[in-house]
Design a protein around this motif. Structure first.
Motif, PDB file in Angstrom:
ATOM      1  N   SER A   1       0.855  -1.180   0.000  1.00 38.49           N
ATOM      2  CA  SER A   1       0.000   0.000   0.000  1.00 38.49           C
ATOM      3  C   SER A   1       0.895   1.235   0.000  1.00 38.49           C
ATOM      4  CB  SER A   1      -0.914  -0.026   1.233  1.00 38.49           C
ATOM      5  OG  SER A   1      -1.764   1.087   1.230  1.00 38.49           O
ATOM      6  N   ILE A   2       1.601   1.419  -1.121  1.00 39.81           N
ATOM      7  CA  ILE A   2       2.572   2.501  -1.241  1.00 39.81           C
ATOM      8  C   ILE A   2       2.398   3.237  -2.562  1.00 39.81           C
ATOM      9  CG2 ILE A   2       4.310   1.424   0.244  1.00 39.81           C
ATOM     10  CD1 ILE A   2       5.756   0.530  -2.350  1.00 39.81           C
ATOM     11  N   ALA A   3       2.879   4.465  -2.582  1.00 38.02           N
ATOM     12  CA  ALA A   3       2.900   5.256  -3.811  1.00 38.02           C
ATOM     13  C   ALA A   3       4.279   5.870  -3.952  1.00 38.02           C
ATOM     14  CB  ALA A   3       1.847   6.351  -3.764  1.00 38.02           C
ATOM     15  N   GLY A   4       4.750   5.942  -5.172  1.00 40.00           N
ATOM     16  CA  GLY A   4       6.002   6.634  -5.442  1.00 40.00           C
ATOM     17  C   GLY A   4       5.725   8.118  -5.618  1.00 40.00           C
ATOM     18  N   LEU A   5       6.421   8.940  -4.866  1.00 41.82           N
ATOM     19  CA  LEU A   5       6.318  10.389  -4.984  1.00 41.82           C
ATOM     20  C   LEU A   5       7.730  10.955  -5.031  1.00 41.82           C
ATOM     21  CD1 LEU A   5       3.598  11.076  -2.252  1.00 41.82           C
ATOM     22  CD2 LEU A   5       3.275  11.195  -4.728  1.00 41.82           C
ATOM     23  N   CYS A   6       7.951  11.952  -5.900  1.00 45.52           N
ATOM     24  CA  CYS A   6       9.257  12.593  -5.915  1.00 45.52           C
ATOM     25  C   CYS A   6       9.419  13.369  -4.612  1.00 45.52           C
ATOM     26  CB  CYS A   6       9.393  13.513  -7.129  1.00 45.52           C
ATOM     27  SG  CYS A   6       8.342  14.971  -7.067  1.00 45.52           S
ATOM     28  N   THR A   7      10.620  13.818  -4.362  1.00 44.69           N
ATOM     29  CA  THR A   7      10.906  14.545  -3.125  1.00 44.69           C
ATOM     30  C   THR A   7       9.947  15.720  -2.946  1.00 44.69           C
ATOM     31  OG1 THR A   7      13.223  13.936  -3.353  1.00 44.69           O
ATOM     32  CG2 THR A   7      12.731  15.715  -1.834  1.00 44.69           C
ATOM     33  N   GLU A   8       9.715  16.485  -4.006  1.00 43.16           N
ATOM     34  CA  GLU A   8       8.818  17.648  -3.912  1.00 43.16           C
ATOM     35  C   GLU A   8       7.384  17.240  -3.611  1.00 43.16           C
ATOM     36  OE1 GLU A   8       7.176  21.258  -3.592  1.00 43.16           O
ATOM     37  OE2 GLU A   8       9.308  20.808  -3.603  1.00 43.16           O
ATOM     38  N   HIS A   9       6.867  16.232  -4.317  1.00 42.21           N
ATOM     39  CA  HIS A   9       5.472  15.833  -4.109  1.00 42.21           C
ATOM     40  C   HIS A   9       5.278  14.995  -2.849  1.00 42.21           C
ATOM     41  CE1 HIS A   9       4.963  16.782  -8.534  1.00 42.21           C
ATOM     42  NE2 HIS A   9       4.254  17.666  -7.859  1.00 42.21           N
ATOM     43  N   HIS A  10       6.356  14.555  -2.238  1.00 44.37           N
ATOM     44  CA  HIS A  10       6.250  13.817  -0.983  1.00 44.37           C
ATOM     45  C   HIS A  10       6.335  14.756   0.217  1.00 44.37           C
ATOM     46  CE1 HIS A  10       7.716  10.380   1.822  1.00 44.37           C
ATOM     47  NE2 HIS A  10       6.412  10.450   1.835  1.00 44.37           N
ATOM     48  N   ARG A  11       7.442  15.522   0.292  1.00 44.82           N
ATOM     49  CA  ARG A  11       7.640  16.325   1.501  1.00 44.82           C
ATOM     50  C   ARG A  11       7.999  17.767   1.229  1.00 44.82           C
ATOM     51  NH1 ARG A  11      13.430  15.555   2.393  1.00 44.82           N
ATOM     52  NH2 ARG A  11      14.086  13.852   1.044  1.00 44.82           N
ATOM     53  N   GLY A  12       7.909  18.193  -0.040  1.00 42.58           N
ATOM     54  CA  GLY A  12       8.191  19.586  -0.392  1.00 42.58           C
ATOM     55  C   GLY A  12       6.977  20.488  -0.157  1.00 42.58           C
ATOM     56  N   ALA A  13       7.109  21.739  -0.543  1.00 42.38           N
ATOM     57  CA  ALA A  13       6.037  22.726  -0.329  1.00 42.38           C
ATOM     58  C   ALA A  13       4.743  22.348  -1.045  1.00 42.38           C
ATOM     59  CB  ALA A  13       6.511  24.104  -0.784  1.00 42.38           C
ATOM     60  N   THR A  14       4.847  21.656  -2.193  1.00 38.62           N
ATOM     61  CA  THR A  14       3.650  21.225  -2.921  1.00 38.62           C
ATOM     62  C   THR A  14       3.405  19.731  -2.746  1.00 38.62           C
ATOM     63  OG1 THR A  14       4.893  20.850  -4.969  1.00 38.62           O
ATOM     64  CG2 THR A  14       3.910  23.037  -4.667  1.00 38.62           C
ATOM     65  N   GLY A  15       3.967  19.173  -1.697  1.00 42.35           N
ATOM     66  CA  GLY A  15       3.869  17.739  -1.451  1.00 42.35           C
ATOM     67  C   GLY A  15       2.832  17.369  -0.419  1.00 42.35           C
ATOM     68  N   LEU A  16       2.595  16.091  -0.320  1.00 34.01           N
ATOM     69  CA  LEU A  16       1.587  15.565   0.594  1.00 34.01           C
ATOM     70  C   LEU A  16       1.869  15.959   2.041  1.00 34.01           C
ATOM     71  CD1 LEU A  16      -0.228  12.309   0.180  1.00 34.01           C
ATOM     72  CD2 LEU A  16       0.648  12.820   2.421  1.00 34.01           C
ATOM     73  N   HIS A  17       3.110  15.811   2.477  1.00 32.41           N
ATOM     74  CA  HIS A  17       3.430  16.175   3.857  1.00 32.41           C
ATOM     75  C   HIS A  17       3.631  17.683   4.003  1.00 32.41           C
ATOM     76  CE1 HIS A  17       3.541  12.081   5.230  1.00 32.41           C
ATOM     77  NE2 HIS A  17       4.377  11.749   4.264  1.00 32.41           N
ATOM     78  N   GLY A  18       4.061  18.347   2.928  1.00 27.13           N
ATOM     79  CA  GLY A  18       4.257  19.792   2.981  1.00 27.13           C
ATOM     80  C   GLY A  18       2.947  20.562   3.030  1.00 27.13           C
ATOM     81  N   MET A  19       1.969  20.132   2.228  1.00 30.18           N
ATOM     82  CA  MET A  19       0.672  20.808   2.165  1.00 30.18           C
ATOM     83  C   MET A  19      -0.308  20.256   3.200  1.00 30.18           C
ATOM     84  SD  MET A  19       0.037  20.700  -1.973  1.00 30.18           S
ATOM     85  CE  MET A  19      -1.313  21.855  -2.070  1.00 30.18           C
ATOM     86  N   GLY A  20      -0.084  19.036   3.597  1.00 30.34           N
ATOM     87  CA  GLY A  20      -1.068  18.329   4.399  1.00 30.34           C
ATOM     88  C   GLY A  20      -1.949  17.511   3.462  1.00 30.34           C
ATOM     89  N   THR A  21      -2.444  16.400   3.952  1.00 24.01           N
ATOM     90  CA  THR A  21      -3.193  15.467   3.104  1.00 24.01           C
ATOM     91  C   THR A  21      -4.418  16.113   2.474  1.00 24.01           C
ATOM     92  OG1 THR A  21      -2.419  13.616   4.454  1.00 24.01           O
ATOM     93  CG2 THR A  21      -4.315  13.206   3.034  1.00 24.01           C
ATOM     94  N   LYS A  22      -5.210  16.827   3.250  1.00 24.90           N
ATOM     95  CA  LYS A  22      -6.452  17.403   2.709  1.00 24.90           C
ATOM     96  C   LYS A  22      -6.177  18.395   1.587  1.00 24.90           C
ATOM     97  CE  LYS A  22      -9.282  16.717   6.777  1.00 24.90           C
ATOM     98  NZ  LYS A  22     -10.103  17.333   7.816  1.00 24.90           N
ATOM     99  N   ALA A  23      -5.230  19.296   1.784  1.00 25.69           N
ATOM    100  CA  ALA A  23      -4.910  20.282   0.747  1.00 25.69           C
ATOM    101  C   ALA A  23      -4.305  19.600  -0.482  1.00 25.69           C
ATOM    102  CB  ALA A  23      -3.945  21.333   1.303  1.00 25.69           C
ATOM    103  N   PHE A  24      -3.451  18.613  -0.271  1.00 23.94           N
ATOM    104  CA  PHE A  24      -2.839  17.864  -1.366  1.00 23.94           C
ATOM    105  C   PHE A  24      -3.918  17.194  -2.217  1.00 23.94           C
ATOM    106  CE2 PHE A  24      -1.009  13.948  -3.102  1.00 23.94           C
ATOM    107  CZ  PHE A  24       0.189  14.375  -3.648  1.00 23.94           C
TER     108      PHE A  24
END
Length: 96
Positions: A46-69
């Motif tokens: 149950s995994i997804a590949g995300l680049c560094t930016e889309h994972h934890r960058g400003a426009t990423g899941l952890h950067g924006m938060g799940t709901k905003a992402f």
């Protein structure tokens, strides 16, 4: 991690960032994101590949938060679990 889990992780990493593939971004190194609500049990299937930016960058899941992402990228089902739909589609296309 067993052999089957390792093969799956390697395949997901090889197809790259599921967001970059859909939004024509360049993509950086692919990181593995476990798709699970809250502190739920994590699975290597149950995994997804995300680049560094889309994972934890400003426009990423952890950067924006799940709901905003989810609101911004609109994965299937308008849920983080929609990333798994994208992963499965990308894995299927890579096998062709």
């Amino acid at each position: 991690m067993n052999a089957a889990e390792r093969r799956h992780v390697d395949a997901v990493r090889k197809v790259g960032c599921v967001v970059c593939r859909r939004f024509d971004a360049t993509g950086l190194r692919t990181e593995i994101h476990h798709v699970a609500e809250g502190s739920g049990l994590r699975s290597w299937f149950s995994i997804a590949g995300l680049c560094t930016e889309h994972h934890r960058g400003a426009t990423g899941l952890h950067g924006m938060g799940t709901k905003a992402f989810v609101r911004f990228y609109r994965p299937p089902g308008d849920s983080e679990f929609g990333l798994l739909v994208w992963v499965n589609a990308d894995l299927a296309a890579a096998r062709r």
